[in-house]
Design an enzyme around this catalytic site. Structure first.
Site, PDB file in Angstrom:
ATOM      1  N   GLY A 219     -12.623 -13.405   7.863  1.00  0.00           N
ATOM      2  CA  GLY A 219     -11.484 -14.028   7.211  1.00  0.00           C
ATOM      3  C   GLY A 219     -11.850 -14.508   5.821  1.00  0.00           C
ATOM      4  CB  SER A 252     -15.207 -18.660   9.018  1.00  0.00           C
ATOM      5  OG  SER A 252     -16.561 -19.107   8.972  1.00  0.00           O
ATOM      6  CG  ASP A 253     -16.125 -15.865   2.931  1.00  0.00           C
ATOM      7  OD1 ASP A 253     -17.370 -15.861   2.970  1.00  0.00           O
ATOM      8  OD2 ASP A 253     -15.479 -15.344   2.014  1.00  0.00           O
ATOM      9  CG  PHE A 254     -21.226 -17.564   4.791  1.00  0.00           C
ATOM     10  CD1 PHE A 254     -20.623 -16.731   5.717  1.00  0.00           C
ATOM     11  CD2 PHE A 254     -22.600 -17.467   4.634  1.00  0.00           C
ATOM     12  CE1 PHE A 254     -21.356 -15.830   6.462  1.00  0.00           C
ATOM     13  CE2 PHE A 254     -23.351 -16.564   5.375  1.00  0.00           C
ATOM     14  CZ  PHE A 254     -22.727 -15.744   6.285  1.00  0.00           C
TER      15      PHE A 254
END
Length: 689
Positions: A219, A252-254
């Site tokens: 995402g 998730s993106d970080f």
């Protein structure tokens, strides 16, 4: 039952029903604590260790997430991309934008095979380097990480990389889902798109990767239609799972991808990466009743099923495959095939043997492989432009000046017949915004991120201008991530090539092309405009408005719609030979359109041509693009040879989305065109439904 036993049973009965049954049994075996652990990134210790050990902060070793030792469930072992494996010192390939310029998905599959081997050798089982975000505006600083402006091209190249990774037991993760093409405001921008635009323009390439079997999706940071992507139920559940039947897992993106654990989990976000932050509250949220254990079970089951589908194919590779001659040679081949020849007046190129050559400019003898953020590949060497030219033409024939001082550049060119000027951008001017922690209001100079100008720097233009007065053969080599507005100075150059960020062997590949050892066949994966405002609107840091309309038209479809003449059209690229495309025909079969054409090499050297197929709807009742790319094939043709090339267009790819009922429909009639760029096409016929 444990994971190993479950995998054995699945191999004996490889059905979806059996897989679901086994994953549910494994979930039942797990404690609540083990289930929560499956949804958490665990990279903190590794990051600290690597920073203290060698000063390298990011992804020197695989980042683990999840796993259950008691039941032998392996962790997700993450590595980034997309220009190679970020782990250790791996082979840095050309950026995705150059690979998009090859218009060769078979070549991209071979690239993926290398990535899979080097990921395995580095201990990873998960590759988050399939970047298929769409290029709306070349201002986007991370344009280099994707394949271009066209959804079909993005989908074909993304599918090739997805398949090659998963065929070798590495879980493939396309990203960043979705509408992620502004960098500086990535944590706050709200990309608005109506339903038709969403499905026809910004999501089809993701669906192609899902249909090809991708088992994970990352995402994005941004909002889509008012909701953060990693909390967006419409994206993560309604579309991804209910419409597309995706049964893999999402991450998730970080760091800043998740804001509320309950909202994200219930929306369909499975793993928080790379550390436990918001998901550290899952146990607390469960006690409060904001989530249920069933929510955990569903997410854990998806992770287990994805692993059981892909990881049994995993083969541990020895470390010596990393940077092997086979891999670096492929990187060089790709760089040569993706180089785009924009101009070649009076056939200045290829450079003749034993010529005296000056290589000058800010990147003449400087490593310049692109972004220094999460996509940076730490190769132990990089062949610069000067080194490549010296290797090919001999040290005695090549002089160098690395800089923009016109007097020093002129001195280096004294006694030379050719001047190669290396201009463009580097990681300081475009790439991941390395200081963006979510609240930056003014962009520091030289911090990456989105570009502030679509032109090359003024010093580069001045250098080109002064060197053009020396009465020598002037070749401009543009390095960078996407399109530049170059109309102001291009007439001063005899030849212009775009080598993008060309990887570990980039200098050798440049010499291959300039010498004629490789005949350039790259095609622009984007449109080059004559002026900045021909592109769609863009938002920069400092803007009070954080909403932007991602309209239905962009790239060549916008130029067609508004009748704007591009400087260089999408799909454009010259060769050292000439081709004729003729006798184009199309035939409708059950689920595909067969498009054939003859390609004749009428020039004096062997070369590659890209047959491009565009489809135009003849529906006059609904607004449609003038044409859309729906097929391509790169073909090698020897001088004097004529070959027949066939491109098969899937009929489902020419449908349009009906927002009234959520269905995909055919128009009554289409015209099929073939050519070698979006503005150089001829009709192959019409088909009706």
């Amino acid at each position: 039952m444990n994971y190993i036993q479950a995998v054995k049973q699945y191999k004996k009965t490889p059905t979806e029903e059996k897989l679901l049954e086994l994953s549910e049994e494994l979930v039942k075996e797990m404690t609540l604590k083990e289930k929560i652990k499956m949804l958490r990134g665990r990279a903190m210790g590794i990051t600290v260790k690597n920073f203290l050990k060698n000063g390298r902060f990011y992804n020197a070793e695989p980042y683990p997430a999840g796993g259950c030792d008691r039941l032998y469930i392996p962790p997700v072992l993450f590595t980034d991309g997309p220009r190679g494996i970020v782990l250790r010192k791996s082979t840095c390939f050309p950026v995705s934008m150059l690979r998009g310029a090859t218009f060769d998905d078979e070549l991209e599959y071979r690239v993926g095979e290398v990535f899979a081997r080097e990921a395995s050798a580095g201990g990873a089982n998960y590759f988050a380097g399939i970047c298929i975000n769409l290029l709306r505006n070349p201002m986007w600083g991370r344009a280099q990480e994707t394949y271009g402006e066209d959804p079909f091209l993005l989908g074909k190249m993304g599918v090739a990389l997805t398949k090659s990774m998963q065929d070798r037991g590495i879980i493939a993760c396309p990203k960043h889902y979705a509408l992620n093409s502004i960098e500086d405001l990535r944590f706050s921008v709200d990309a608005k798109a109506d339903e038709r635009t969403l499905h026809e323009v910004y999501l089809p390439h993701f669906k192609k990767c899902i249909d090809a079997g991708a088992m994970s999706i990352m995402g994005a940071y941004n909002k889509v239609n008012g909701t953060y992507c990693c909390e967006n139920k419409e994206l993560l559940t309604d579309i991804l799972r209910n419409k597309w039947h995706f049964d893999g897992f999402t991450i998730s993106d970080f760091f800043f991808g998740i804001y509320d654990a309950s909202r994200s989990l219930k929306a369909g976000l499975d793993i928080e990466m790379p550390y436990t932050f918001r998901y550290s509250l899952l146990g607390h949220k469960l006690k409060k009743g904001e989530i249920s254990e069933k929510d955990l079970d569903v997410a854990v089951g998806r992770i287990i099923r994805a692993m059981m589908r892909v990881l049994p194919k995993y083969k541990k590779e020895p470390e010596n495959v990393i940077l092997s001659k086979e891999h670096t040679s492929l990187a060089r081949e790709v760089a040569g095939k993706g180089t785009v020849l924009l101009k070649n007046n009076n056939s200045v190129l290829p450079i003749k043997e034993n010529a005296k050559i000056a290589v000058v400019g800010r990147y003449a003898n400087k490593r310049n492989t692109g972004d220094h953020g999460s996509s940076n590949v730490f190769s132990p060497y990089t062949v610069t432009a000067y080194e490549g030219m010296k290797n090919r033409f001999g040290e005695e024939n090549v002089s160098v000046y690395n800089g923009c001082d016109t007097e020093k550049a002129s001195q280096a060119a004294a006694g030379c017949e050719y001047i190669v000027v290396c201009v463009g951008s580097d990681w300081l001017q475009e790439g991941e915004f390395l200081v963006n922690m979510g609240n930056v209001k003014q962009k520091p100079k030289g911090s990456g991120g989105d570009r502030v100008d679509l032109r090359i720097p003024e010093e580069d233009v001045k250098l080109i201008t002064e060197l053009s007065k020396l009465n020598k053969k002037l070749i401009v080599n543009i390095m960078g991530g996407s399109a530049y507005v170059i109309k102001e100075w291009i007439d001063l150059a005899d030849s212009v090539v775009m080598s993008f960020y060309s990887g570990i062997e980039g200098g050798n590949a440049l010499a291959d092309v300039l010498s004629g050892d490789v005949n350039p066949g790259g095609k622009l994966p984007f449109t080059i405009a004559e002026k900045d405002d021909d592109y769609p609107t863009f938002l920069h840091i400092g803007s009070e408005n954080k909403e932007i309309d991602y309209g239905y038209y962009h790239g060549y479809t916008l130029f067609d719609k508004e009748n704007i003449k591009p400087h260089f059209a999408f799909g454009y690229g010259l060769s050292y030979t000439d081709f004729e495309i003729s006798n184009a025909e199309c035939r409708l079969n059950e689920n595909e359109i067969s498009v054939t054409a003859e390609i004749e090499n009428i020039g004096q050297s062997d070369g590659d041509e890209v047959l491009q197929v565009y489809v135009s709807s003849k529906n006059q009742e609904t607004d449609r693009p003038v044409k859309l790319l729906k097929g391509f094939k790169r073909v090698s043709v020897n001088k004097g040879e004529k070959v027949t090339a066939e491109v098969k267009v899937e009929t489902e790819d020419i449908r349009f989305y009906n927002p009234e009922n959520g269905e995909w429909i055919f128009d009554k009639e289409y015209e099929i065109f073939v050519g070698n760029s979006s503005d150089n096409i001829t009709s192959a016929g019409k088909i009706t439904f």
